[in-house]
Design an enzyme around this catalytic site. Structure first.
Site, PDB file in Angstrom:
ATOM      1  N   SER A  99       1.063  -1.387  -0.287  1.00  0.00           N
ATOM      2  CA  SER A  99       0.343   0.029  -0.079  1.00  0.00           C
ATOM      3  C   SER A  99       1.218   0.949  -0.066  1.00  0.00           C
ATOM      4  O   SER A  99       0.398   2.337  -0.661  1.00  0.00           O
ATOM      5  CB  SER A  99      -0.741   0.137   1.207  1.00  0.00           C
ATOM      6  OG  SER A  99      -0.614  -0.395   2.434  1.00  0.00           O
ATOM      7  N   GLU A 117       5.385   1.564  10.024  1.00  0.00           N
ATOM      8  CA  GLU A 117       5.118   0.228  10.282  1.00  0.00           C
ATOM      9  C   GLU A 117       6.039  -0.164  12.268  1.00  0.00           C
ATOM     10  O   GLU A 117       7.478   0.489  11.933  1.00  0.00           O
ATOM     11  CB  GLU A 117       5.647   0.105   9.193  1.00  0.00           C
ATOM     12  CG  GLU A 117       6.671  -1.558   9.586  1.00  0.00           C
ATOM     13  CD  GLU A 117       5.319  -2.786   9.671  1.00  0.00           C
ATOM     14  OE1 GLU A 117       5.495  -3.284  10.782  1.00  0.00           O
ATOM     15  OE2 GLU A 117       4.290  -2.516   9.046  1.00  0.00           O
ATOM     16  N   GLY A 143       0.735   2.156  14.909  1.00  0.00           N
ATOM     17  CA  GLY A 143      -0.136   2.831  14.014  1.00  0.00           C
ATOM     18  C   GLY A 143      -1.156   3.600  14.498  1.00  0.00           C
ATOM     19  O   GLY A 143      -1.686   4.141  14.639  1.00  0.00           O
ATOM     20  N   ASP A 168      -5.026  -0.927   8.273  1.00  0.00           N
ATOM     21  CA  ASP A 168      -4.885  -1.933   7.856  1.00  0.00           C
ATOM     22  C   ASP A 168      -4.172  -3.098   9.013  1.00  0.00           C
ATOM     23  O   ASP A 168      -2.865  -3.100   8.667  1.00  0.00           O
ATOM     24  CB  ASP A 168      -4.144  -2.370   6.462  1.00  0.00           C
ATOM     25  CG  ASP A 168      -4.015  -4.004   5.949  1.00  0.00           C
ATOM     26  OD1 ASP A 168      -5.249  -4.746   6.344  1.00  0.00           O
ATOM     27  OD2 ASP A 168      -2.701  -3.107   4.847  1.00  0.00           O
TER      28      ASP A 168
END
Length: 285
Positions: A99, A117, A143, A168
């Site tokens: 992404s 990350e 995140g 996500d």
């Protein structure tokens, strides 16, 4: 956290997620004003499909591998396939862009991306990938905490009125993950209410998601819908039967872009009993 997306890169869930993601970015680019994207669980950005992790599961074979080369796809699927092809200039399908790389490829000079990350090895790979791209800031951090720390977004002395937050997570412990997602959405909407929000979620049995959908529909947003792809019936004993994207404050006419794409993906990637749906949780006044 032990999750490694390299085992799953390019599978049917990635296909759905990235078709929707690029359709959102395409809608944002219709206006000249800059936009900001926060990717809360970015991964390493690029995955080699010949790597041991990818070949061990072969999930990409039934995802992007089956879709690549399909004739006459709808516009949203065509744009996605072109984006994947741009990361494979030799013509063969060797790499799969995650992404953050797809976002960066789609952004203009005035747009910005913050990619988060938590895993050190993946974050280091992500930093190397964007080392020479001043539009992209890589954060080796959680995140969910970034929603509080980085929103509302500011970069180059500017505050961004428009943009997207992509959430996500790996859903390793689903009972814990959904409350974290909802808490991040509640706080994030207070901090940046004008943004669009996209949340990927797995579907093993859809009925188990009912409470998540109810709480999402109660959030203070003008509109919300689900875009789902199941490649097999949701009562199948296999681990991941499909997935969905929850869209909050979606850009105007995003549903129209996805309406022809979802059944196309169902037919291209699905087994007997596969289905797709676009379902509104809340419509704007």
């Amino acid at each position: 956290m032990n999750y490694r997306h390299a085992f799953h890169a390019g599978n049917h869930a990635d296909v759905l997620k990235h078709v929707v993601l690029l359709a959102v970015l395409d809608a944002l680019k219709r206006k000249p004003a800059p936009f900001f994207v926060l990717d809360t669980h970015a991964g390493r950005g690029r995955y080699l499909l010949s790597a041991e992790e990818s070949r061990r599961t072969a999930e990409a074979d039934d995802g992007i591998g089956r879709l690549y080369g399909q004739p006459d796809p709808p516009a949203a699927v065509r744009d996605y396939l072109q984006a994947v092809a741009a990361d494979n200039p030799v013509g063969a399908l060797l790499a799969y862009p995650g992404s953050p790389l797809l976002i960066a490829q789609a952004m203009r000079e005035q747009d910005r991306l913050a990619a988060c990350e938590l895993q050190a090895e993946e974050a280091a790979a992500l930093k190397r990938l964007f080392d020479h791209d001043p539009r992209v800031a890589v954060h080796a951090r959680d995140g969910y905490a970034a929603v509080r720390a980085l929103l509302p977004p500011r970069a180059d002395g500017n505050t961004f009125a428009r943009g997207l937050v992509l959430i996500d997570p790996p859903y390793e412990a689903q009972d814990a993950e959904y409350p974290q997602v909802l808490a991040a959405l509640r706080e994030g909407l207070q901090r940046w209410p004008t943004a669009s929000w996209a949340v990927w979620y797995p579907i093993k049995q859809r009925r188990s998601l009912a409470s998540f959908f109810r709480e999402a529909a109660a959030l203070p947003v003008r509109s919300a819908f689900l875009a789902e792809l199941l490649v097999r019936p949701d009562d199948s004993p296999l681990r991941l039967n499909g997935s969905g994207m929850l869209l909050l404050n979606p850009p105007w006419q995003l549903d129209q872009a996805l309406t022809p794409a979802l059944p196309f993906l169902r037919d291209a990637l699905g087994e007997a009993g596969a289905e797709s749906r676009l379902h509104w949780l809340k419509t704007g006044d």
